[in-house]
Design an enzyme around this catalytic site. Structure first.
Site, PDB file in Angstrom:
ATOM      1  N   LYS A   1     138.959  42.631  46.127  1.00 56.85           N
ATOM      2  CA  LYS A   1     139.415  41.811  47.258  1.00 56.85           C
ATOM      3  C   LYS A   1     138.841  40.407  47.098  1.00 56.85           C
ATOM      4  O   LYS A   1     138.024  40.134  46.229  1.00 56.85           O
ATOM      5  CB  LYS A   1     138.953  42.396  48.596  1.00 56.85           C
ATOM      6  CG  LYS A   1     139.364  43.842  48.861  1.00 56.85           C
ATOM      7  CD  LYS A   1     140.856  44.021  49.033  1.00 56.85           C
ATOM      8  CE  LYS A   1     141.211  45.491  49.261  1.00 56.85           C
ATOM      9  NZ  LYS A   1     142.684  45.706  49.219  1.00 56.85           N
TER      10      LYS A   1
ATOM     11  N   SER B   1     147.642  45.193  46.360  1.00 63.44           N
ATOM     12  CA  SER B   1     146.966  44.544  47.491  1.00 63.44           C
ATOM     13  C   SER B   1     146.512  43.128  47.194  1.00 63.44           C
ATOM     14  O   SER B   1     146.225  42.367  48.113  1.00 63.44           O
ATOM     15  CB  SER B   1     145.765  45.382  47.943  1.00 63.44           C
ATOM     16  OG  SER B   1     144.738  45.356  46.971  1.00 63.44           O
TER      17      SER B   1
END
Length: 231
Positions: A120, A52
């Site tokens: 993230k 990701s």
């Protein structure tokens, strides 16, 4: 050589061996204590389990996270952060059955493989208005469209529409591989509307430590956000 002299030499060798083993055990104990203190208060190692954050962070990268940078006044847009999953973004973790690796992970000598942590990039800080330009698909923060050089090749800034204002004490986070990231956009219908509580941030990723050919900074970048006005 008399039997008495031979016995004395054996005792000396035995005593030297025991002293050497004692010194090794003391050094090992000190190393474990130091590692535990560092892991608890300063830095912690994590294993990257998914793509990701490609290509900034790749699958099976080992990163070191700075635990001292975890509050609103220390964080900024563009930081790559690790945070605890308190909103059910991930399925329940399966514990590693290997007790030896679990012990090494506990004291900080082995990267954390916990599936209850995510990594993230911070896009929106508290008060920021974050949306997407309909035509360019660029992320827009407080009216300023930003260029994101860290995005995975071929990945648009966002092919999912969103228009949010980040509440106090919260963050809006996105992965760098936007086409394959279950980030804030994917959880807008969740219990916290896709926002991440700053209190759940473990720290900022600082270094890719392994593999050695990828040694270097972990990808935090504030340059793309320099022209963003304050809310």
């Amino acid at each position: 050589m008399t039997a008495e002299h031979a016995g004395s030499r054996r005792r000396k060798r035995s005593g030297g061996f025991l002293r050497g083993m004692r010194e090794i055990l003391i050094i090992l104990a000190i190393a474990i204590v130091v590692s535990f203190v560092i892991r608890t208060f300063f830095f912690r190692a994590f294993l990257i389990p998914s793509g990701s954050m490609e290509n900034t962070l790749q699958v099976n990268d080992r990163i070191f996270v700075n635990l001292m940078i975890d509050s609103e006044d220390q964080l900024k847009r563009g930081d790559v952060v690790v945070f605890e999953d308190h909103q059910g973004w991930l399925p329940p973790a399966e514990s590693d059955p290997n007790p030896f690796l679990q012990a090494l992970e506990f004291v900080g000598l082995y990267p954390s493989t916990s599936e209850q942590h995510l990594v993230k990039r911070i896009i929106g800080m508290p008060g920021d208005h974050v949306t997407v330009d309909d035509q360019t698909q660029q992320v827009v923060i407080n009216g300023e469209a930003i260029d994101e050089p860290y995005l995975a090749p071929g990945s648009a800034a966002s092919d999912i529409d969103f228009d949010v204002t980040v509440p106090e004490g919260q963050l809006w986070v996105l992965g760098d591989h936007r086409d394959a990231s279950g980030d804030s956009r994917a959880h807008m219908d969740g219990p916290n509307d896709g926002f991440v509580n700053i209190d759940h941030v473990v720290g900022r990723a600082e270094v890719v430590a392994w593999p050695l050919d990828r040694w270097g900074p972990a990808g935090s970048a504030d340059e793309p956000f320099e022209e963003v006005p304050e809310p």
